[in-house]
Design an enzyme around this catalytic site. Structure first.
Site, PDB file in Angstrom:
ATOM      1  CG  HIS A 483       3.877   0.578  -3.907  1.00 12.71           C
ATOM      2  ND1 HIS A 483       4.426   1.513  -3.131  1.00 12.71           N
ATOM      3  CD2 HIS A 483       2.536   0.352  -3.182  1.00 12.71           C
ATOM      4  CE1 HIS A 483       3.852   1.808  -2.113  1.00 12.71           C
ATOM      5  NE2 HIS A 483       2.466   1.035  -2.204  1.00 12.71           N
ATOM      6  CD  GLU A 484      -0.507  -0.809  -5.569  1.00 11.57           C
ATOM      7  OE1 GLU A 484      -1.113  -1.529  -4.887  1.00 11.57           O
ATOM      8  OE2 GLU A 484      -0.123   0.364  -5.658  1.00 11.57           O
ATOM      9  CG  HIS A 487       0.833  -3.465  -0.974  1.00 12.95           C
ATOM     10  ND1 HIS A 487       0.910  -3.191   0.115  1.00 12.95           N
ATOM     11  CD2 HIS A 487       0.614  -2.287  -1.706  1.00 12.95           C
ATOM     12  CE1 HIS A 487       1.067  -1.752   0.383  1.00 12.95           C
ATOM     13  NE2 HIS A 487       0.759  -1.209  -0.914  1.00 12.95           N
ATOM     14  CD  GLU A 506       0.132   1.440   1.339  1.00 11.35           C
ATOM     15  OE1 GLU A 506       1.010   1.361   0.626  1.00 11.35           O
ATOM     16  OE2 GLU A 506      -0.873   1.132   1.036  1.00 11.35           O
TER      17      GLU A 506
END
Length: 826
Positions: A483-484, A487, A506
């Protein structure tokens, strides 16, 4: 018209007048003092006239050296000039890659409370509330407005960049008619030439930024600080074009400042981090917060030798000893980004190293799925402002795994070694396989203190992870890491032009988390489909619960609707509900955004959809976008979808501009229950319900040994199992005991243990209250609403447990978390 703030609301003001002037580069020179819990030093801002006030240069093309020589003579007679000394100005003989700090800021003339001395007042420097009648001159003097909060501003001055040795190469010729005016124009011209250097001269640019930041001051500027802003003016200057383009601000943070958190790590050592505050970085340094203000930065940070300084920076900084016991760390970035993405963490971190290099799969299944269109995108020129872009670097385009480091408190090094170190290259490679070129050249991963309010946070070149992702196997650690990492593309390389559209960051990261993690595990198509359907059901249940228990206004992904992206004449704006404490714990932007993207992928087809994502990345990296930028590009690639009624307007109506669960999603919600992994969980739930019924009927009789043969479940299956069992009215203590033993729930990841704690609280299972206490202490990123569940039962023991845990954690707890919990308890 300027934004009008309602003190009763929780909107976040962005005060900087970015339409008038834009910060192009920050130079920070700071000392971190753990005894006083203060960061102190100076910041130099290099500015350009904003888009609404830009004017054509009036300088000629003749004899730049003659103007520079004449200007030097004039400067010598200027009132208040401070001569350049060897300590304060960099020599032009320095190599461009020797980015040493040549000197420190001026002497602090304030007392311990930040009050100004007579020396400062005499030179026109004012305190926050006594600002030399700045308001009376507001109509005639131009005001530079910066976002600023909880800072003690000590001095603001213009920087004499023309005093730097060798700077004459950045000057152009002009007839010197008005001495003071032409000298000011020359300084501004130098800054303009410096900030607009071609990207292949970035080393030279950083070198001169360093030199200019050390140049002497050439006049104090008047300033006033308000609750949310710092206003600066120069007497008699009425336009942004004539305002100084290089200014130095000496300041210090306050211990209670909300941009950084002073705390202790898991080993009990002091540390300070930017923890993703709702007010971003304005209590760390005066800046321009609006996302449109894309800037680069460089920072020198000094602190005691026992500390390690990590920061958003392209370089892996090596400390330099300045004096005994004091080390200096230097970082820089050359890709312009919003000041809100700047991150710093100072602590006694240990680097986690491994004795071998993990093998990363390079077989055909794991190769980059480039089409001919992908190659054409690579050949196109980038659309962003000029910087040294990795998307145009052939070597970077082939870099599957960028260099990475892991840092953690000493007591967590073994945990990081077991899973995290091995997962990083797998997840980075999976991300490259999906999206292509990594936007950033390297990555640090830091395990942050236990009071961190989320499971992770991504910033340029650095990811913060909560300690909660480490125990219980690979699943939670791997998915959060994915997930990170996502980004880096969505949230950083591509940012939202309007912060209220956080779903762009997000929602994409949540969608891509599943894609990356499936590829990191090298799942088959069927395994990937089954896991993602299970995940979709879990997220659908979470979204349903959140919609039922939150304000409708907070459920809208595009709250400004047709006004999204609009700002006032000056560039100031307001982020709706930006200061609402509960918002930090809401998942609606993650979940609705994820489901929108999942729905589009199903309609278009997985392979075509991922190809469109890669195209979007190549076209829009380094830029700010609105929802319609992505949706319009996507629908242009699949014109047949318009014929079936899928338009940008219909997506706004059904998904982005309304509260609640989107209608298309209501129709799809039941289908995931037919998934193989979900069906397996349903079978296990039935077994446990029957087991519970038998135990209730048998009373205290010992259960037969052959009862209850249960299957091994994946972590996400365990989460769903416990959620289904939470819907049961009563579960006997022996059933709960059997659950814990069968699945070793205390050793599972934080998502599973969270549901276990909810079961314990609901059924008042006293033998496991210790599990609840441990979770509230060690998993603060996830335990906030568990306090509410302890209170709602109105059980004396549970309420006592809630009060006890909060009392122990409150002092170190994140401010938003503490506020939400206090409202539940008191």
């Amino acid at each position: 018209m300027e934004p009008q703030l309602d003190p009763m609301k929780d909107d976040l003001p962005l005060m900087a007048n970015t339409s008038h002037m834009l910060v192009k580069h920050y130079v920070l020179d700071l000392d971190v003092d753990f005894k006083s819990q203060v960061i102190e030093g100076f910041i130099v801002l290099f500015l350009e006239t904003g888009s609404r006030y830009r004017r054509a240069s009036s300088t000629g093309e003749e004899g730049c050296q003659s103007q520079f020589d004449e200007t030097c003579k004039i400067r010598a007679s200027e009132q208040g000039h401070v001569p350049v000394s060897n300590e304060s100005a960099c020599s032009s003989k320095m190599e461009y890659n020797d980015f040493a700090v040549c000197g420190k800021g001026g002497k602090d003339t304030s007392d311990k409370n930040g009050n100004h001395s007579n020396e400062e007042q005499a030179s026109g420097i004012s305190s926050s509330k006594n600002c030399c009648d700045i308001e009376n001159h507001g109509n005639e003097d131009f005001l530079l407005v910066l976002d600023c909060c909880d800072l003690s501003v000590l001095k603001v001055e213009e920087v004499d960049v023309a005093a730097v040795s060798g700077i004459e190469k950045f000057t152009r010729s002009a007839k010197l008619t008005d001495v003071s005016k032409e000298l000011a124009n020359l300084r501004n011209q130098i800054v303009h030439e410096l900030v607009t250097l071609p990207s292949d001269r970035w080393k030279e640019q950083l070198y001169y930024y360093t030199c200019c930041s050390q140049a002497p001051g050439c006049g104090a500027l008047l300033f006033a600080t308000g609750t949310w802003s710092l206003e600066i003016r120069k007497s008699g200057i009425q336009t942004p074009a004539d305002f100084p383009h290089a200014i130095r601000i000496r300041y210090k943070t306050k211990p209670e400042g909300r941009s950084v958190t002073w705390t202790t790590d898991q080993s009990g050592r002091p540390c300070v981090c930017t923890m993703g505050s709702p007010i971003n970085n304005r209590a760390l340094f005066p800046c321009q917060e609006p996302p449109i203000a894309l800037s680069t930065w460089q920072a020198s940070v000094r602190t005691a030798a026992s500390f390690v300084v990590l920061m958003s920076g392209e370089n892996s900084a090596e400390p330099v000893q300045l004096q005994e016991g004091i080390m200096s760390w230097y970082y820089y970035v050359t890709m312009p980004m919003p000041a809100s993405t700047f991150t710093i963490a100072v602590g006694c971190w240990q680097e986690v190293k491994q004795s071998f290099t993990p093998a990363v799969q390079t077989n055909n299944e794991f190769s980059l799925p480039c089409s001919q269109a992908d190659f054409r995108w690579h050949e196109e020129s980038c659309r962003h402002v000029e910087y040294p872009c990795r998307f145009q670097n052939p070597a970077a385009r082939l870099q599957r795994v960028i260099p990475y480091r892991v840092f953690a408190p000493w007591c967590l090094m073994k945990c990081c070694e077991e899973h995290l170190l091995q997962l990083i290259p797998q997840c980075l490679s999976a991300a490259y396989t999906t999206l292509g070129t990594h936007p950033f050249s390297r990555l640090d991963v830091l395990i942050v203190p236990s009071n961190f309010s989320s499971l992770g946070m991504a910033s340029p070149h650095i990811i913060f992870l909560s300690q909660s992702v480490l125990p219980g196997g690979r699943q939670l650690c791997g998915t959060r890491l994915c997930h990170e990492i996502a980004h880096a593309w969505f949230g950083l390389a591509i940012g939202a032009r309007d912060w209220t559209e956080e779903w762009i960051s997000e929602g994409f990261a949540t969608f891509l988390e599943d894609v990356f993690w499936a590829r990191a595990q090298q799942l088959s198509h069927d395994e990937e489909k089954a896991q993602q359907e299970l995940k979709a059901l879990l997220r659908w249940r979470r979204l349903r619960d959140e919609v039922q228990n939150s304000e409708e206004e907070l459920q809208v992904l595009r709250p400004n609707k047709e006004s999204t992206g609009e700002v006032s004449e000056s560039g100031a704006s307001i982020v709706k509900h930006g200061l609402k404490a509960e918002k930090i714990f809401m998942q609606v932007h993650y979940l609705k955004g994820y489901f929108l993207l999942r729905s589009l992928a199903r309609r278009i087809g997985g392979a075509s959809y991922l190809a469109s994502l890669r195209k979007f990345v190549y076209k829009f990296h380094g830029q700010l976008v609105l929802s319609q930028d992505f949706l319009s590009m996507l629908l242009e690639d699949v014109p047949e979808q318009k014929e079936s009624g899928l338009t940008v307007e219909s997506i706004f109506t059904n998904w982005l501009d309304t509260s609640g669960i989107p209608k298309p999603l209501l129709e799809e919600g039941e289908t995931w229950k037919e998934s193989r992994l979900v069906q397996q969980v349903s079978g296990e739930v039935t077994k446990w319900i029957r087991t519970n019924q038998r135990i209730r009927k048998s009373g205290k009789k010992k259960r037969r040994q052959n009862e209850g043969t249960f299957q091994k479940l994946l972590p996400d299956q365990l989460v769903l199992l416990l959620e289904y069992l939470l819907e049961e009215k009563t579960l006997c203590p022996r059933t709960l005991q059997g659950l814990e033993k069968t699945y070793q729930l205390r050793d599972q990841d934080a998502e599973v243990r969270h549901r276990w704690c909810e079961l314990v609280v609901k059924h008042k299972y006293v033998p496991a209250y210790g599990d609840v206490e441990k979770f509230l202490r060690e998993d603060q990123a996830m335990g906030v609403y568990l306090y509410g569940e302890l209170m709602v039962n109105e059980d004396a023991k549970q309420q006592e447990l809630a009060y006890k845990c909060f009392a122990a954690a409150r002092e170190q707890m994140d401010a938003s978390s503490a506020k939400v919990v206090a409202e539940m308890l008191f």
